[in-house]
Write a protein that holds these residues in place. Sequence first.
Motif, PDB file in Angstrom:
ATOM      1  N   THR A 326       0.839  -1.195   0.000  1.00 50.92           N
ATOM      2  CA  THR A 326       0.000   0.000   0.000  1.00 50.92           C
ATOM      3  C   THR A 326       0.870   1.239   0.000  1.00 50.92           C
ATOM      4  N   THR A 327       0.337   2.329  -0.537  1.00 49.04           N
ATOM      5  CA  THR A 327       1.083   3.597  -0.566  1.00 49.04           C
ATOM      6  C   THR A 327       0.927   4.347   0.743  1.00 49.04           C
ATOM      7  N   HIS A 328      -0.315   4.428   1.244  1.00 50.30           N
ATOM      8  CA  HIS A 328      -0.599   5.256   2.417  1.00 50.30           C
ATOM      9  C   HIS A 328      -0.903   4.381   3.635  1.00 50.30           C
ATOM     10  N   ALA A 329      -0.063   4.478   4.648  1.00 47.80           N
ATOM     11  CA  ALA A 329      -0.236   3.703   5.877  1.00 47.80           C
ATOM     12  C   ALA A 329      -0.896   4.599   6.928  1.00 47.80           C
ATOM     13  N   PRO A 354       3.936   9.826   8.042  1.00 41.75           N
ATOM     14  CA  PRO A 354       4.974   9.448   9.021  1.00 41.75           C
ATOM     15  C   PRO A 354       4.462   8.357   9.952  1.00 41.75           C
ATOM     16  N   LEU A 355       5.372   7.470  10.340  1.00 46.38           N
ATOM     17  CA  LEU A 355       5.007   6.345  11.202  1.00 46.38           C
ATOM     18  C   LEU A 355       5.767   6.461  12.514  1.00 46.38           C
ATOM     19  N   SER A 356       5.043   6.435  13.609  1.00 54.14           N
ATOM     20  CA  SER A 356       5.691   6.519  14.912  1.00 54.14           C
ATOM     21  C   SER A 356       6.411   5.217  15.237  1.00 54.14           C
ATOM     22  N   GLU A 357       7.401   5.291  16.118  1.00 56.07           N
ATOM     23  CA  GLU A 357       8.236   4.132  16.422  1.00 56.07           C
ATOM     24  C   GLU A 357       7.437   2.978  17.004  1.00 56.07           C
ATOM     25  N   GLN A 358       6.416   3.271  17.801  1.00 49.24           N
ATOM     26  CA  GLN A 358       5.645   2.191  18.417  1.00 49.24           C
ATOM     27  C   GLN A 358       4.786   1.439  17.411  1.00 49.24           C
ATOM     28  N   ASN A 359       4.645   1.968  16.186  1.00 51.95           N
ATOM     29  CA  ASN A 359       3.844   1.297  15.163  1.00 51.95           C
ATOM     30  C   ASN A 359       4.673   0.414  14.239  1.00 51.95           C
ATOM     31  N   TYR A 360       5.980   0.327  14.474  1.00 50.71           N
ATOM     32  CA  TYR A 360       6.808  -0.586  13.680  1.00 50.71           C
ATOM     33  C   TYR A 360       6.651  -2.008  14.198  1.00 50.71           C
ATOM     34  N   PHE A 361       6.682  -2.972  13.284  1.00 50.69           N
ATOM     35  CA  PHE A 361       6.636  -4.387  13.652  1.00 50.69           C
ATOM     36  C   PHE A 361       7.522  -5.165  12.675  1.00 50.69           C
ATOM     37  N   PRO A 362       7.916  -6.380  13.004  1.00 52.69           N
ATOM     38  CA  PRO A 362       8.951  -7.081  12.221  1.00 52.69           C
ATOM     39  C   PRO A 362       8.643  -7.243  10.741  1.00 52.69           C
ATOM     40  N   GLN A 363       7.377  -7.417  10.375  1.00 54.86           N
ATOM     41  CA  GLN A 363       7.044  -7.661   8.970  1.00 54.86           C
ATOM     42  C   GLN A 363       6.954  -6.388   8.137  1.00 54.86           C
ATOM     43  N   LEU A 364       7.174  -5.228   8.750  1.00 58.45           N
ATOM     44  CA  LEU A 364       6.949  -3.952   8.064  1.00 58.45           C
ATOM     45  C   LEU A 364       8.190  -3.513   7.289  1.00 58.45           C
ATOM     46  N   THR A 365       7.974  -3.067   6.041  1.00 59.55           N
ATOM     47  CA  THR A 365       9.022  -2.474   5.212  1.00 59.55           C
ATOM     48  C   THR A 365       8.536  -1.120   4.717  1.00 59.55           C
ATOM     49  N   VAL A 366       9.347  -0.072   4.943  1.00 58.66           N
ATOM     50  CA  VAL A 366       8.978   1.291   4.539  1.00 58.66           C
ATOM     51  C   VAL A 366       9.873   1.721   3.388  1.00 58.66           C
ATOM     52  N   LEU A 367       9.272   2.114   2.274  1.00 59.53           N
ATOM     53  CA  LEU A 367       9.985   2.606   1.100  1.00 59.53           C
ATOM     54  C   LEU A 367       9.768   4.111   0.968  1.00 59.53           C
ATOM     55  N   SER A 368      10.694   4.784   0.317  1.00 56.92           N
ATOM     56  CA  SER A 368      10.627   6.244   0.200  1.00 56.92           C
ATOM     57  C   SER A 368      10.113   6.679  -1.167  1.00 56.92           C
ATOM     58  N   VAL A 369       9.198   7.653  -1.164  1.00 53.24           N
ATOM     59  CA  VAL A 369       8.703   8.265  -2.407  1.00 53.24           C
ATOM     60  C   VAL A 369       9.323   9.636  -2.624  1.00 53.24           C
ATOM     61  N   ALA A 370      10.353   9.977  -1.847  1.00 51.65           N
ATOM     62  CA  ALA A 370      10.963  11.303  -1.960  1.00 51.65           C
ATOM     63  C   ALA A 370      11.498  11.557  -3.362  1.00 51.65           C
ATOM     64  N   ASN A 371      12.116  10.549  -3.983  1.00 50.35           N
ATOM     65  CA  ASN A 371      12.674  10.735  -5.320  1.00 50.35           C
ATOM     66  C   ASN A 371      11.584  11.040  -6.341  1.00 50.35           C
ATOM     67  N   LEU A 372      10.462  10.329  -6.260  1.00 48.00           N
ATOM     68  CA  LEU A 372       9.356  10.573  -7.181  1.00 48.00           C
ATOM     69  C   LEU A 372       8.827  11.997  -7.036  1.00 48.00           C
ATOM     70  N   LEU A 373       8.611  12.431  -5.814  1.00 46.75           N
ATOM     71  CA  LEU A 373       8.085  13.773  -5.586  1.00 46.75           C
ATOM     72  C   LEU A 373       9.101  14.836  -5.997  1.00 46.75           C
ATOM     73  N   ALA A 374      10.375  14.586  -5.715  1.00 44.45           N
ATOM     74  CA  ALA A 374      11.406  15.557  -6.081  1.00 44.45           C
ATOM     75  C   ALA A 374      11.517  15.701  -7.597  1.00 44.45           C
ATOM     76  N   GLU A 375      11.437  14.576  -8.316  1.00 48.04           N
ATOM     77  CA  GLU A 375      11.465  14.636  -9.777  1.00 48.04           C
ATOM     78  C   GLU A 375      10.318  15.503 -10.297  1.00 48.04           C
ATOM     79  N   THR A 376       9.143  15.314  -9.740  1.00 53.27           N
ATOM     80  CA  THR A 376       7.980  16.064 -10.199  1.00 53.27           C
ATOM     81  C   THR A 376       8.125  17.546  -9.864  1.00 53.27           C
ATOM     82  N   ILE A 377       8.607  17.837  -8.670  1.00 55.16           N
ATOM     83  CA  ILE A 377       8.806  19.235  -8.272  1.00 55.16           C
ATOM     84  C   ILE A 377       9.754  19.931  -9.239  1.00 55.16           C
ATOM     85  N   TRP A 378      10.849  19.254  -9.610  1.00 57.34           N
ATOM     86  CA  TRP A 378      11.803  19.882 -10.522  1.00 57.34           C
ATOM     87  C   TRP A 378      11.163  20.160 -11.874  1.00 57.34           C
TER      88      TRP A 378
END
Length: 397
Positions: A326-329, A354-378
């Motif tokens: 999913t994109t939005h957690a 943003p995800l608070s530290e207490q909401n992390y669990f072992p099966q969770l993987t967080v990926l960054s969309v910063a590059n996509l947004l930065a490309e669009t901004i430019w």
Amino acid sequence: MASLLHARPSPLLPAADLRRSSPLILRRPTSVRFPLRCEAVDSYGGNSDDLYLLTGDTVPESALLSRTRLEDAMNKNTTRLRIFSGTANPSLAQEISCYLGLELGKIKIKRFADGEIYVQLQESVRGCDVFLVQPTCPPANENLMELLVMIDACRRASAKTITAVIPYFGYARADRKTQGRESIAAKLVANLITESGADRVLACDLHSGQSMGYFDIPVDHVYGQPVILDYLASKGISSDDLVVVSPDVGGVARARAFAKKLSDAPLAIVDKRRHGHNVAEVMNLIGDVKGKVAIMVDDMIDTAGTISKGAALLHQEGAREVYACTTHAVFSPPAISRLSSGLFQEVIITNTIPLSEQNYFPQLTVLSVANLLAETIWRVHDDCSGDIEPFSTLGID
């Protein structure tokens, strides 16, 4: 800039394949000024030294600006580009600014004793292209009002253009009337953003495409799918074992597009009947998942009721493993307990919220969309589109 001009020539690997082989996993942002670059972690068994830049040595010359034009564009444009962050997701805004080689604009945001919001820009934005990074995630009303006040402050400070960068657009689910005497809050929020003084909106994975039509200003809609697809491709799952699952009928178009890009994997659909808001009941499964790795795809996870009940059904039908993408957690309670209960091999999300530290669990993987947004901004700032070959799949018009 030195790293771009003196980059080690890379193997003659097609640019499109290079992007697909590089999962954009959340990591410490690097400070590279111009966005035409790719942090490619070699998925063919290489080590951390295998860093390939998209230079004239690896990409056809027609697909890139000349180095002279590149330097001129940087010197001309970066002085008129300003990025400010609200309080909703400052870490994502920092990644975006680092990717562009900029510093976040200085801004003062505070709450008065009665809860009113005060915003003051700490630097001049006269004649500048201003980008305000502020998802309207929980608390949605607080963050939305903060965005409106930030837009108003920029307008009164004589900014040339104001773009609201909204990685997660709250109220997007209220996009139509399903019963009599209901409001269409998505349209109302669009009107508020427009009337406050925004010239453009940049959003990521809107709940429904029709929400773009609620705005009377241009909307750039980018998708988080490439980030998740890159990561899944790096896991080396056999295409014969994959099946993409839509957790409800409304997400079939999204799941079909995802399956087509994931080795044209087969599609399955979970049929559910909803008895109330945030309450779902799974009825049956359309498609075959027996012995396969099921990839459940949705635009957001709120209480995780829909996707967890769907995962339980997939296990009953013989699925070997279940992944949730999913994109939005949003992760409203009791989402964490449901997602960490053992139903999922892995839960893959992005950092639009943003995800608070207490909401992390072992099966969770967080990926960054910063590059996509930065490309669009430019591209918005530089008045160009996504027609440069390495980034033509970003969905930027």
